[in-house]
Enzyme design. Structure first.
Site, PDB file in Angstrom:
ATOM      1  N   LYS A  12       0.845  -1.195   0.000  1.00 49.59           N
ATOM      2  CA  LYS A  12       0.000   0.000   0.000  1.00 49.59           C
ATOM      3  C   LYS A  12       0.882   1.247   0.000  1.00 49.59           C
ATOM      4  CE  LYS A  12      -3.863  -1.863   2.741  1.00 49.59           C
ATOM      5  NZ  LYS A  12      -4.925  -1.721   1.741  1.00 49.59           N
ATOM      6  N   ARG A  19     -10.180 -11.532   2.818  1.00 54.35           N
ATOM      7  CA  ARG A  19     -11.093 -12.604   2.395  1.00 54.35           C
ATOM      8  C   ARG A  19     -10.429 -13.980   2.492  1.00 54.35           C
ATOM      9  NH1 ARG A  19     -11.816  -9.688  -3.289  1.00 54.35           N
ATOM     10  NH2 ARG A  19     -11.301  -7.940  -1.919  1.00 54.35           N
TER      11      ARG A  19
END
Ligand code: BES
Ligand code: MN
Ligand code: ZN
Length: 492
Positions: free
Chosen positions: A272, A346
């Site tokens: 990120k 997830r």
């Protein structure tokens, strides 16, 4: 902060709050004695105060013998008030009292609100205690002002329901603030091991059972997707399993709560940028929400069976970290192609869900996660997107949301979007491309719930605030704690 119903009026009131609806004047507040009224009225007149909803005015008085501070708060048309509108007013009053450095607050409403006494007591205590919360642990100078006591002057037939509500509201606020603390702690303090320790401490205090499974156990369970995410970190993953069996005789009625527990999310090799990485110590807000809800469920002795599962780990980079293109075999046997190492949540969630279904025999699944930036883009910071396969259960969640004021909105889980998460070389890929990111993430998770009733809450936008407003200070909101608690109560 002590919160109770006012029994006897003291000689001196430190801070007096007048909560006025559009129709009433100070004179109408019948439980305010005449000598107070006279001194106050002059002030109110001078201020030309119009009690519209949310209007506030506060000042220091010169008749210190009776009252040091006065806060005027407008409630608008009393009949239009809802629990959440009252919550907002009580939050604003609390903020204003803190600003005045009030020690004892006396709250005089001029009207009876159109909600039940229990709920009235609940929102008062909840709003006051949640508003008072501030994460100041690491400020060596500034300590937050704490209000000593809050007394509600209300003529009620029976004090029982108000008092019950106050106790309830206090619990909701306390467990929410516990979750907020966990989320606000930085990643060098809360990592999988210390998150597990905090959950253990909460389990002991509130009375639910807990198991924390180390690496070798997780390996034996074949939770390979979960392990892949944690591989790049020196901090060992911990699988946290919490149980509250409030109805041991019930068959097929165990609710599984799955909270995303990324104690830090650097993005992995799909690193990120610094600005987005800054808040990623909060990527365990889902796990904090389920820990908080477990505390409440145990305290309320809810007659339901609940198993909460947190697959805690850190998404980092190192020579050990997982790569893009990796093929992972989940605990369920389904295979996943890693398109983006930043879509890690997830991967941990689906293994936790499969574990909950097969090993803990849960019959319903609610997962809560700071899962997608797209959720922030879609609904912002006030409303949590929900995806579900069960309309009846959603109706219960909507009722809970109405009660707690944590807004939700359903997103469509349209079948055709399943195309977006198909892979050429595995059963699924872990990203669905640039569009409808919240939905494709949810659809990915749905692949692992089978035909079980399922609710998915994406709290990426609602878990944090960057400005103080209402009951919320800067930082963690504790979103989900009260919502899930209320949902569990609706189901008990
Ligand atoms: N933890 C983030 C999601 C997030 C973003 C939470 C902003 C709070 C605020 C999650 O793990 C993530 O990185 N999601 C990616 C998914 C993408 C790579 C498909 C995202 O939303 O960008
Ligand atoms: Mn990520
Ligand atoms: Zn994440």
């Amino acid at each position: 902060m002590k919160i109770d119903l006012l029994r006897k009026l003291p000689e001196h009131m430190d801070t007096l709050v007048l909560l006025l609806d559009s129709k009433s004047k100070v004179d109408d507040i019948d439980h305010l004695p005449t000598h107070f009224k006279e001194s106050i009225e002059a002030y109110v007149k001078k201020e030309e105060f119009k009690p519209e909803y949310g209007k506030m005015k506060s000042f220091q008085t010169v008749f210190k013998k009776h009252v040091s501070n006065i806060i005027l708060c407008g409630a608008g048309v009393a009949a239009n008030l809802t629990a959440d509108k009252l919550r907002r007013l009580f939050a604003d009053i609390t903020r204003s009292a803190i600003r005045l450095k009030a020690s004892n607050v006396y709250l005089f409403p001029s009207f009876a609100p159109p909600i039940g006494d229990t709920q009235y007591g609940h929102v008062l205590a909840e709003a006051a205690l949640m508003t008072e919360y501030k994460f100041t642990k690491y400020l060596s100078q500034e300590k937050p002002h704490a209000i000593g006591s809050l007394h509600l002057a209300l003529n009620v037939k029976s004090t029982r329901y108000i008092n019950r509500g106050i106790i309830e509201g206090r619990l909701y606020a306390e467990v929410t603030n516990l979750a907020r603390n966990l989320v606000n702690e930085p990643a060098n303090v809360i990592y999988p091991e210390t998150l597990a320790e905090a959950a253990k401490k909460a389990a002991l205090k509130y009375g639910f059972s807990i198991d924390v499974y180390p690496m070798d156990r997780i390996r034996r369970l074949k939770m390979e997707a979960y392990l892949a995410v944690g591989k790049g970190s020196k901090a060992e993953p911990k699988l946290i399993v919490m149980r509250h069996m409030g109805n041991p005789d019930a068959k097929n009625k165990t609710i599984g709560l799955i909270g995303k527990g990324l104690t830090y999310d650097s993005g992995g090799y799909c690193l990120k940028p610094p600005q987005s990485m800054l808040n990623m110590k909060n990527d365990m807000a889902g796990s904090a929400a389920v820990i908080g809800a477990m505390c409440a469920a145990a305290t309320l002795k809810l007659k339901v069976n609940i198993v909460a599962v947190v697959a805690a780990c850190e998404n980092m980079i190192s020579g050990e970290a997982y790569h893009t293109g990796d093929l992972l075999r989940t605990m369920s046997g389904k295979t996943i192609e890693v398109i983006n190492t930043d879509a890690e949540g997830r991967l941990t969630l689906v293994d936790a869900i499969h574990y909950a279904i097969t090993k803990e025999k849960v019959d319903k699944i609610l997962d809560i996660a700071t899962l997608t930036g797209a959720a922030v883009g879609a609904l912002g910071t006030e409303i949590t997107p929900v995806v579900t396969n069960d309309d009846a259960w959603l109706a219960k969640l909507e009722a809970a949301s109405e009660f707690t004021g944590e807004a939700i909105w359903r997103l469509p889980a349209h079948e055709s979007y399943n195309e977006l998460i198909k892979s050429q070389i595995a059963d699924l890929k872990n990203t669905g491309g640039p569009f409808a990111g919240t939905i494709t993430a949810a659809l990915f998770i749905r692949e692992f719930v089978g035909n079980k009733p399922w609710i998915h809450l994406d709290i990426a936008g609602t878990a944090l605030r960057d400005k103080e407003s209402g009951m919320y200070s800067v930082g963690a909101t504790g979103v989900g704690v009260r919502l899930i608690t209320q949902l569990l109560r609706e189901m008990a």
